[in-house]
Design a protein around this motif. Structure first.
Motif, PDB file in Angstrom:
ATOM      1  N   ILE A   8      10.936  10.961  -9.106  1.00 26.78           N
ATOM      2  CA  ILE A   8      11.729   9.756  -9.402  1.00 26.78           C
ATOM      3  C   ILE A   8      11.975   8.949  -8.129  1.00 26.78           C
ATOM      4  N   PHE A   9      12.111   9.653  -6.993  1.00 30.16           N
ATOM      5  CA  PHE A   9      12.272   8.899  -5.750  1.00 30.16           C
ATOM      6  C   PHE A   9      11.008   8.099  -5.447  1.00 30.16           C
ATOM      7  N   PHE A  10       9.863   8.784  -5.440  1.00 25.71           N
ATOM      8  CA  PHE A  10       8.625   8.093  -5.069  1.00 25.71           C
ATOM      9  C   PHE A  10       8.259   7.012  -6.087  1.00 25.71           C
ATOM     10  N   ASP A  11       8.597   7.256  -7.338  1.00 22.32           N
ATOM     11  CA  ASP A  11       8.296   6.279  -8.382  1.00 22.32           C
ATOM     12  C   ASP A  11       9.112   5.005  -8.179  1.00 22.32           C
ATOM     13  N   PHE A  12      10.404   5.174  -8.028  1.00 22.37           N
ATOM     14  CA  PHE A  12      11.294   4.016  -7.958  1.00 22.37           C
ATOM     15  C   PHE A  12      11.258   3.368  -6.578  1.00 22.37           C
ATOM     16  N   ALA A  13      11.296   4.218  -5.526  1.00 18.81           N
ATOM     17  CA  ALA A  13      11.222   3.650  -4.178  1.00 18.81           C
ATOM     18  C   ALA A  13       9.856   2.993  -3.988  1.00 18.81           C
ATOM     19  N   GLY A  14       8.825   3.575  -4.617  1.00 23.43           N
ATOM     20  CA  GLY A  14       7.486   2.997  -4.535  1.00 23.43           C
ATOM     21  C   GLY A  14       7.472   1.607  -5.137  1.00 23.43           C
ATOM     22  N   TYR A  15       8.122   1.457  -6.302  1.00 25.91           N
ATOM     23  CA  TYR A  15       8.171   0.134  -6.936  1.00 25.91           C
ATOM     24  C   TYR A  15       8.917  -0.854  -6.036  1.00 25.91           C
ATOM     25  N   SER A  16      10.066  -0.417  -5.512  1.00 24.12           N
ATOM     26  CA  SER A  16      10.868  -1.305  -4.665  1.00 24.12           C
ATOM     27  C   SER A  16      10.096  -1.708  -3.418  1.00 24.12           C
TER      28      SER A  16
ATOM     29  N   VAL B  34      -0.033   8.339  -5.840  1.00 27.66           N
ATOM     30  CA  VAL B  34      -0.470   9.617  -5.275  1.00 27.66           C
ATOM     31  C   VAL B  34       0.658  10.646  -5.311  1.00 27.66           C
ATOM     32  N   LEU B  35       1.817  10.286  -4.745  1.00 31.17           N
ATOM     33  CA  LEU B  35       2.863  11.301  -4.613  1.00 31.17           C
ATOM     34  C   LEU B  35       3.592  11.549  -5.941  1.00 31.17           C
TER      35      LEU B  35
ATOM     36  N   THR C  48       0.844  -1.205   0.000  1.00 30.18           N
ATOM     37  CA  THR C  48       0.000   0.000   0.000  1.00 30.18           C
ATOM     38  C   THR C  48       0.875   1.250   0.000  1.00 30.18           C
ATOM     39  N   LEU C  49       1.915   1.225   0.840  1.00 31.41           N
ATOM     40  CA  LEU C  49       2.820   2.377   0.898  1.00 31.41           C
ATOM     41  C   LEU C  49       3.491   2.615  -0.455  1.00 31.41           C
ATOM     42  N   GLY C  50       3.948   1.532  -1.076  1.00 32.03           N
ATOM     43  CA  GLY C  50       4.613   1.671  -2.378  1.00 32.03           C
ATOM     44  C   GLY C  50       3.673   2.228  -3.435  1.00 32.03           C
ATOM     45  N   LEU C  51       2.445   1.720  -3.446  1.00 30.47           N
ATOM     46  CA  LEU C  51       1.478   2.229  -4.429  1.00 30.47           C
ATOM     47  C   LEU C  51       1.112   3.680  -4.142  1.00 30.47           C
ATOM     48  N   PHE C  52       1.031   4.018  -2.845  1.00 31.83           N
ATOM     49  CA  PHE C  52       0.736   5.405  -2.474  1.00 31.83           C
ATOM     50  C   PHE C  52       1.852   6.325  -2.982  1.00 31.83           C
ATOM     51  N   GLU C  53       3.088   5.891  -2.781  1.00 36.80           N
ATOM     52  CA  GLU C  53       4.226   6.708  -3.249  1.00 36.80           C
ATOM     53  C   GLU C  53       4.144   6.911  -4.760  1.00 36.80           C
ATOM     54  N   LYS C  54       3.849   5.824  -5.467  1.00 39.76           N
ATOM     55  CA  LYS C  54       3.822   5.893  -6.931  1.00 39.76           C
ATOM     56  C   LYS C  54       2.609   6.672  -7.447  1.00 39.76           C
TER      57      LYS C  54
ATOM     58  N   ASP D  13       2.860  10.365  -9.278  1.00 37.52           N
ATOM     59  CA  ASP D  13       2.055  10.643 -10.478  1.00 37.52           C
ATOM     60  C   ASP D  13       1.087  11.803 -10.308  1.00 37.52           C
ATOM     61  N   THR D  14       0.472  11.914  -9.133  1.00 38.64           N
ATOM     62  CA  THR D  14      -0.557  12.943  -8.967  1.00 38.64           C
ATOM     63  C   THR D  14       0.022  14.270  -8.497  1.00 38.64           C
ATOM     64  N   MET D  15       0.893  14.228  -7.508  1.00 41.31           N
ATOM     65  CA  MET D  15       1.342  15.485  -6.905  1.00 41.31           C
ATOM     66  C   MET D  15       2.516  16.122  -7.648  1.00 41.31           C
ATOM     67  N   LEU D  16       3.345  15.326  -8.316  1.00 37.68           N
ATOM     68  CA  LEU D  16       4.592  15.901  -8.836  1.00 37.68           C
ATOM     69  C   LEU D  16       4.794  15.779 -10.345  1.00 37.68           C
ATOM     70  N   SER D  17       4.356  14.693 -10.939  1.00 33.79           N
ATOM     71  CA  SER D  17       4.775  14.452 -12.328  1.00 33.79           C
ATOM     72  C   SER D  17       4.257  15.507 -13.307  1.00 33.79           C
ATOM     73  N   GLY D  18       3.039  16.005 -13.085  1.00 34.19           N
ATOM     74  CA  GLY D  18       2.479  17.005 -14.002  1.00 34.19           C
ATOM     75  C   GLY D  18       3.337  18.252 -14.055  1.00 34.19           C
ATOM     76  N   SER D  19       3.755  18.732 -12.881  1.00 32.75           N
ATOM     77  CA  SER D  19       4.572  19.954 -12.839  1.00 32.75           C
ATOM     78  C   SER D  19       5.941  19.702 -13.478  1.00 32.75           C
ATOM     79  N   ALA D  20       6.534  18.555 -13.150  1.00 31.93           N
ATOM     80  CA  ALA D  20       7.858  18.250 -13.728  1.00 31.93           C
ATOM     81  C   ALA D  20       7.756  18.173 -15.249  1.00 31.93           C
ATOM     82  N   ASP D  21       6.726  17.520 -15.753  1.00 35.60           N
ATOM     83  CA  ASP D  21       6.555  17.400 -17.208  1.00 35.60           C
ATOM     84  C   ASP D  21       6.360  18.768 -17.846  1.00 35.60           C
TER      85      ASP D  21
END
Lengths: 473, 386
Positions: free
Chosen positions: A242-250, A206-207, A198-204, A209-217
């Protein structure tokens, strides 16, 4: 199959239920092999055959290395394994990149050569499973691992679905011993695994894809000059993404493995609280950095050689680490930047390590934030599609566009600021600890509330099934 | 099991160093059972899990109730995988509808089926440029059927890199690269979306809810235009139908959507980092290139025996004033018809197609779409020489 997809939810539920329902350990392992190949084949079925063939080859080569009599013969078999794995990686990942650079080089000396464009589809996770497999023959050659007699066990070690496509890079020597005796189903371990997922999916979802990726893109995709504030916020958004994406996957991978009774090591340890770059690489993508350290840096001489040679070793390792991430010169520059950071850090440490002020709180905090800033600068090359974009971003970050555009909305700026501040705060507060300790210290009602909140946020976000960034590597 | 944090350190043994050779027993596959064991926090896991499940069920039910109470209903999301499913239904001689949301809402598949003798495949997409789909069908050597293509000029000539173009390109690309896992996810998602009102990927996600927060912006901040809220439902054939609340003349929802169309259809200012003349020149070149590409695609399709008819669907109110001013008929519409040599049906030319009212200025109600399609069929048959 993505962790953040409905297919995976159903797949995982079926696999876990069947796995714990079966009594025979051999049958359970067979089930995991089939499940792992289904998981991988769900992307592109023919590539499952490629995965199997490299695995089978390394299994056979591992036995040859172990049986070989002389050192030369052992080395020859190892070279065969390394060449097979790296040529596979080279063809699929670097084929077009090498051709383009070859064309460019010929053009420099006046030869016009138009290479055919190879329409090569990159097999998902090839960089990861090649290293899983390669670690087996390398460890047998170094005499720290004996070859397994079971091809099925080795196939499972390489293709175990939680870590198959985006790590952590689990060495055969760490996984094979876990296949000896069946793990027992323990409620705490199972539910902790679910919480980690759940934590990993939340990182990926919510944090990242939703909170950061739009602005970075938006910032990296903007074709005009940007003011310093927007440029920095864009880079900080990507650093968090990139942290939340990759750490989320791990974290998902570790959680999924735990639900099945397997133990994978941490791949991240609060990296944005690193003080210095060697500390950063002990905390970021640990399975890759230890792989490069053990199989490349130390064989090159490590730090047991003259300072200049040691610095060269660091740069070589980081150069290859950069190239591992992607077939583009921007990744190489990212790697070289980190290599040079490590060299500069060694020099600074040599000069000031014994000073009293070097270990006080203010210095540590300053060094920590300087590390974060330098890592962010390096991320520019990692994220930018080419050097033009990277140069424009860097100019913006260092005040080169005082009259540039300010495009981010207040909401986006607040999201980046809040998520980044929260991330850094958590990293610093847990930098010498771990998440298990933190959970133990919290009252159960907070753990309950946090878990429920994360699950609700994931459902509310409706997980748009965006691929994880590291899938492309 | 560890009972304190100090015990964690014992269990969290560091991985062995590469160069310290382990003893013989550890080198054998079958040596110690675990090199490494993750610590498991000792908390009342069963109780926590039960409470978490109950909270999540309660929260999700409350959210669903809330969404339904403010007018949302279950409908499929128009995503790339649903489009891909429809694309896979295209047979060599199919009748295919492409274009924007007007072709979606204004055409009734049952009426078209009666008129053409075969059920059309709905490939139109809301807020999208039709060209990538046209090119995809033109490049499909197996396809020699009939295309009904809606034209909203601003969308039809949207240059590369703009949202309408990117959306269609991404969707067409997905139809060629869809993985088995993505297909299965779509099959699993559809029954849920047909029953749960809050599953709206373009409106009720956390991201969209955050976007609605009334936070003032800096001057010149690039705020993405607001998209219209939920006003229609979509089924597995991608048939769109306007909901009753929106179809009711003068309803609050319809009036709100009318005001959203105006900024969406107003040309954005040129970017600050390119001189205006240079930008206009580039746009002009991009539009010229698009005319050329469209003509080429139509020619390719016709060479195989395929047919195409362009249709301008009804629109009204303030949106009609704006569209007619910014993109008059003599501009893009006439040019497309002239360059391609394909037949066109501009609704305003035909009295029987003219009298329909668009409640929110851009689309017909579900009831009107049936009548409109019935009246349109003879014109389509005539234009296509069927």
């Amino acid at each position: 199959m993505l962790f953040n997809s409905l297919t995976f939810v159903v797949f995982f539920a079926v696999v876990v239920t069947a796995y714990w329902s079966i009594r025979s350990w051999n049958a359970r392992k067979n089930l995991l092999v089939v499940a792992s190949y289904v998981f991988y084949g769900a992307w592109n079925p023919p590539f499952a055959a490629l995965l199997f063939s490299t695995t089978a080859m390394d299994f056979w080569l591992g036995r040859r290395i172990a049986k070989a009599k002389g050192q030369r013969s052992r080395r020859a078999w190892l070279v065969g394994s390394v060449c097979m794995n790296l040529s596979m990686l080279g063809f699929f990942k670097y084929g077009n990149f090498l051709l383009q650079n070859f064309q460019w080089l010929l053009a420099r000396i006046g030869i016009i050569y138009q290479p055919p464009h190879l329409d090569i589809l990159l097999p998902v996770g090839i960089s990861f499973y090649t290293f899983h497999s390669l670690s087996y023959t390398l460890d047998i050659y170094r005499d720290v691992l004996k070859p397994t007699k079971s091809l099925r066990d080795f196939i499972l070690a390489v293709s175990f679905f939680p870590q198959l496509v985006a790590g952590p890079i689990v060495r055969a020597g760490d996984f094979l011993p876990q296949l000896v005796r069946p793990p027992a189903l323990r409620a705490g371990q199972f539910f902790w695994g679910l919480l980690l997922m759940t934590l990993g999916l939340f990182e990926k979802i919510v944090l990242a894809d939703t909170m950061l990726s739009g602005s970075a893109d938006r910032i990296f995709g903007y074709a005009g000059p940007l003011v310093a504030l927007d440029s920095w916020l864009g880079v900080m958004a990507f650093a968090g993404q990139i942290f939340f994406d990759f750490a989320g996957y791990s974290t998902c991978a570790i959680g999924a493995a735990l639900c099945l009774g397997f133990h994978l090591k941490d791949n991240f340890r609060f990296p944005y609280a690193a003080i210095g770059f060697s500390d950063f690489w002990r905390r970021w993508h640990i399975s890759l950095s230890t792989f490069l350290r053990d199989y490349l840096y130390i064989p090159l001489g490590g730090n047991q050689v003259r300072p200049v040679r040691c610095a060269t070793n660091l740069v070589i390792v980081m150069f290859l680490g950069g190239l591992w991430h992607g077939a583009a010169w921007t990744f190489v520059v990212w790697g070289l930047l980190h290599g040079s950071y490590l060299v500069v850090e060694r020099v600074i440490r040599g000069l000031f390590e014994n000073k009293e002020w070097a270990s006080n709180l203010a210095t540590r905090l300053f060094a920590g934030f300087a590390t974060y800033a330098a890592v962010c600068i390096a991320w520019v090359f990692f994220r930018a599609s080419d050097f033009t974009v990277a140069a424009r971003m860097l100019r913006g970050m260092f005040g080169g566009h005082p009259h540039g555009d300010a495009i981010l909305t207040t909401r986006e700026m607040l999201q980046i600021a809040l998520v980044t501040a929260g991330m850094i705060l958590v990293h610093w507060s847990l930098r010498d600890s771990n998440i298990e300790t933190a959970v133990m210290r919290l009252p159960p009602w907070i753990v309950t509330a946090a878990w429920a909140l994360m699950a609700c946020a994931i459902i509310l976000t409706q997980g748009n099934s965006n691929a994880f960034i590291y899938f492309q590597f | 099991m560890p009972s304190s944090t100090s015990n964690f350190k014992r269990i969290l043994r560091l991985p062995r160093l590469f160069f310290s050779k382990p003893p013989e027993i550890e080198r054998v596959h079958g040596g110690p059972p675990f090199e490494y064991e993750r610590p498991i926090p000792q908390v009342p896991w069963r109780g926590i899990t039960v409470v978490v499940v109950l909270i999540v069920i309660a929260a999700v039910s409350a959210w669903e109730f809330c969404c339904r109470s403010i007018g949302y209903g279950p409908t499929l999301n128009d995503n790339e995988d649903l489009w891909t499913m429809a694309r896979q239904r295209v047979k060599p001689e199919s009748v295919v509808i492409i274009g924007d949301s007007r072709a979606w809402y204004d055409l009734d598949l049952d009426e078209l089926e009666k008129g053409f003798g075969k059920r059309p495949v709905q490939l139109a997409m809301g807020g999208s440029c039709a060209y990538p789909v046209l090119a995809d069908l033109a490049n499909d050597e197996n396809f020699h059927g009939t295309i009904i293509c809606s034209i909203v000029p601003r969308l039809f000539v949207a240059p590369p890199g703009t949202l309408p173009m990117e959306r269609t390109e991404k969707t067409v690309r997905r139809s060629h690269t869809e993985t088995p896992a993505q297909r299965v996810s779509q099959y699993l998602a559809m029954p849920l979306e047909e029953r749960v009102a809050f599953l709206k990927q373009e409106e009720l996600t956390l991201d969209d809810l955050l976007k609605r927060l009334p936070i003032p912006n800096r001057p010149h901040a690039q705020v993405p235009p607001r998209l219209p809220p939920y006003f229609g439902t979509l089924d597995r054939e991608r048939r769109a139908r306007m909901i009753e609340e929106c179809a009711r003349p003068g309803s609050e929802l319809a009036r709100m959507i009318q005001q959203i169309w105006i900024p969406l259809f107003t040309p954005p200012p040129p970017p600050t980092y390119i001189p205006k003349e240079e930008f206009e020149k580039k746009m002009g070149q991009a539009i010229e290139q698009r005319f050329h590409d469209i003509a080429k695609a139509v020619q390719k399709l016709r060479a195989r025996g395929g047919k195409i008819v362009f249709v301008r669907f009804p629109y009204g109110g303030g949106l009609k004033d704006l569209e007619d001013r910014e993109t008059p008929r003599a501009g893009i519409w006439d040019r497309v018809i002239k360059d391609t040599g394909a037949p066109g049906i501009y609704y305003e030319y035909y009295p029987e197609l003219k009298g329909f009212d668009c409640p929110e200025w851009s689309h017909l109600s579900a009831g009107d779409s049936v009548e409109f399609s019935k009246r349109l069929v003879p014109h389509l048959r005539k234009a296509l020489q069927l």
